[in-house]
Scaffold this active site. Structure first.
Site, PDB file in Angstrom:
ATOM      1  N   GLY A 206       0.843  -1.208   0.000  1.00 45.79           N
ATOM      2  CA  GLY A 206       0.000   0.000   0.000  1.00 45.79           C
ATOM      3  C   GLY A 206       0.865   1.240   0.000  1.00 45.79           C
ATOM      4  O   GLY A 206       2.065   1.178  -0.276  1.00 45.79           O
ATOM      5  N   ASN A 207       0.280   2.363   0.283  1.00 43.95           N
ATOM      6  CA  ASN A 207       1.061   3.603   0.404  1.00 43.95           C
ATOM      7  C   ASN A 207       0.390   4.541   1.384  1.00 43.95           C
ATOM      8  O   ASN A 207      -0.666   4.240   1.921  1.00 43.95           O
ATOM      9  CB  ASN A 207       1.257   4.256  -0.968  1.00 43.95           C
ATOM     10  CG  ASN A 207      -0.065   4.649  -1.604  1.00 43.95           C
ATOM     11  OD1 ASN A 207      -0.777   5.489  -1.087  1.00 43.95           O
ATOM     12  ND2 ASN A 207      -0.392   4.006  -2.718  1.00 43.95           N
ATOM     13  N   ASN A 208       1.027   5.687   1.629  1.00 44.29           N
ATOM     14  CA  ASN A 208       0.583   6.582   2.707  1.00 44.29           C
ATOM     15  C   ASN A 208      -0.487   7.590   2.305  1.00 44.29           C
ATOM     16  O   ASN A 208      -0.774   8.515   3.065  1.00 44.29           O
ATOM     17  CB  ASN A 208       1.778   7.379   3.243  1.00 44.29           C
ATOM     18  CG  ASN A 208       2.654   6.509   4.103  1.00 44.29           C
ATOM     19  OD1 ASN A 208       2.151   5.614   4.776  1.00 44.29           O
ATOM     20  ND2 ASN A 208       3.958   6.748   4.059  1.00 44.29           N
ATOM     21  N   SER A 209      -1.075   7.435   1.143  1.00 42.11           N
ATOM     22  CA  SER A 209      -2.096   8.421   0.743  1.00 42.11           C
ATOM     23  C   SER A 209      -3.259   8.394   1.738  1.00 42.11           C
ATOM     24  O   SER A 209      -3.748   7.322   2.104  1.00 42.11           O
ATOM     25  CB  SER A 209      -2.600   8.082  -0.663  1.00 42.11           C
ATOM     26  OG  SER A 209      -3.759   8.815  -0.932  1.00 42.11           O
ATOM     27  N   ALA A 274      -3.705   7.532  -5.295  1.00 42.65           N
ATOM     28  CA  ALA A 274      -2.324   7.070  -5.415  1.00 42.65           C
ATOM     29  C   ALA A 274      -2.394   5.567  -5.693  1.00 42.65           C
ATOM     30  O   ALA A 274      -2.362   4.739  -4.778  1.00 42.65           O
ATOM     31  CB  ALA A 274      -1.562   7.348  -4.125  1.00 42.65           C
TER      32      ALA A 274
END
Ligand code: CTP
Length: 398
Positions: A206-209, A274
């Protein structure tokens, strides 16, 4: 936003009156001329000196004193909107019954402008049938009610009854009375948040968006009249009750399908998500146990949603993408604009402090396909969303 608008802010005796100090500031900052009227009880909760300093006008309390009489009729006629925030149970009951024992009530009864109320009270008072009846009466008079919120109450209890936050009250006033709705009849989709690409049943890439930027854009498009569908990856944000249709997705593939399904009927598509660029080729059915010193997970490219929409875009559809870059920002933004056949690319550079993931602020430059470039200062994401939607309206719907 409220340039030149005249607002009477009426404050009653409630703990929530402290929030009205900030509301005055927000209204003045938005360009409004504000006159504050308070009930005698409100003076126990907030200082009239603070309110008059912030509003740049004397605070009105009494119908008359030994020397003069305050013209409440002119006050109600002067205003474009009268906002009663906080509205206490007591003043609510008096308003519902047409009582008039102070200046605030006299102004209310003689106001020819729209009246908005933001109630604040304890949960039990809020749920009392008398309160419900009184609010119904106000609605039948044509007054607008800003719903209370759930949270910590002055009594120490937790529940419904908190006054809406000043930002929401400002938003409510702007949306309901002063905003033109140039996107009425238009449909918009916005993607937001991260995507989670599963590795096994318990792990993902995943990512930090946070989804804040996309949510703010969705709200702003809705405020300007568009019918908005927000296609949202996993997010902690409260995305309910915004008048927006929300489609929750997890993976890039789910986001791809939901977005492509909706695109045919869409006038404006803003791709703020994102999206993971790569996803594990296979999702292992059972949890991967740690055995070897190293672990290799083979990834495959996800489908590029923005590019897929660019390929099927019809004349008249507006397609907006984002670019988050660390170097050669302009070059990469322009390259994305062309490669993905977008109409606009919104660049945020990680070299700008206060821009990008997680922040409440962002700093953007908009690149348009005709070669125009619009740079903006660092602003709160809600303000950035306004700049983006203003630009869309100015370029394609003015
Ligand atoms: N985007 C998308 N689908 C993807 C990847 C990105 O729709 N699978 C969209 C994003 O929502 C954003 C824009 O494309 O609007 C730019 O995303 P970015 O990841 O920066 O673009 P890439 O083309 O993947 O370029 P790179 O990763 O090389 O910077």
């Amino acid at each position: 936003m409220l340039q030149g608008k005249k607002i009477v802010l009426a404050i009653t005796g409630s703990i929530a009156a402290y929030k009205s100090i900030y509301l005055v500031r927000l209204l003045v900052k938005a360009g409004a001329e504000v006159k504050v009227v308070v009930t005698p009880a409100a003076k126990d909760f907030v200082s009239t000196l603070t309110l008059s300093t912030l509003s740049r006008n004397p605070v009105l309390v009494d119908l008359f004193d030994e020397q003069s009489w305050t013209n409440h009729v002119m006050l109600g006629r002067w205003a474009d909107v009268m906002v009663i925030a906080p509205l206490s149970c007591n003043t609510l009951a008096k308003m519902a019954n047409g009582q008039c024992d102070n200046l605030l009530l006299a102004t209310y009864l003689s106001a020819t402008c729209p009246v908005v109320v933001a109630p604040a009270m304890d949960e039990d008072m809020w749920h009392h049938p008398a309160t419900k009846e009184n609010l119904k009466k106000l609605e039948s008079f044509g007054n607008k009610i800003i719903p209370v919120e759930k949270g910590d109450l002055a009594s120490g209890l937790h529940g419904e009854g908190r006054m809406a936050e000043p930002e929401q009250i400002l938003d409510f006033i702007t949306t309901n009375f002063f905003l033109t709705r140039p996107l009425e009849g238009k449909k918009a989709i916005v993607t937001a948040g991260p995507t989670y690409e599963p590795i096994d049943p318990v792990r993902f890439i995943g990512n930090n968006s946070s989804g804040k930027m996309g949510l703010a854009i969705a709200k702003e498009l809705h405020h300007r009249g568009a019918e908005v569908t927000l296609i949202m990856g996993p997010s902690q944000l409260d995305i309910t009750a915004n008048g927006i249709t929300v489609v929750k997705v997890k993976t890039a593939d789910e986001m791809y399908r939901a977005t492509n399904d909706a695109f045919q009927q869409t006038d404006i598509a803003v791709m703020a998500a994102a999206v993971a660029d790569y996803s594990p080729i296979e999702q292992v059915k059972e949890k991967i146990k740690k055995k070897e010193e190293t672990l290799t997970i083979e990834l495959t490219k996800t489908k590029d949603i923005l590019k897929s929409l660019g390929e099927k875009k019809r004349a008249g559809q507006v397609l907006v993408g984002f670019a988050l870059e660390t170097n050669n920002e302009k070059h990469y933004a322009m390259e994305k604009l062309q490669r993905k056949n977008a109409d606009m690319i919104i660049l945020n550079s990680l070299n700008d402090s206060g821009a990008g993931f997680g922040h409440d602020t962002n700093k953007i430059t908009i690149f348009e396909k005709s070669g125009q470039e619009f740079a903006f200062e660092t602003k709160l994401k809600n303000e950035v969303a306004k700049d983006i939607v203003d630009t869309i309206i100015r370029l394609y719907y003015a």
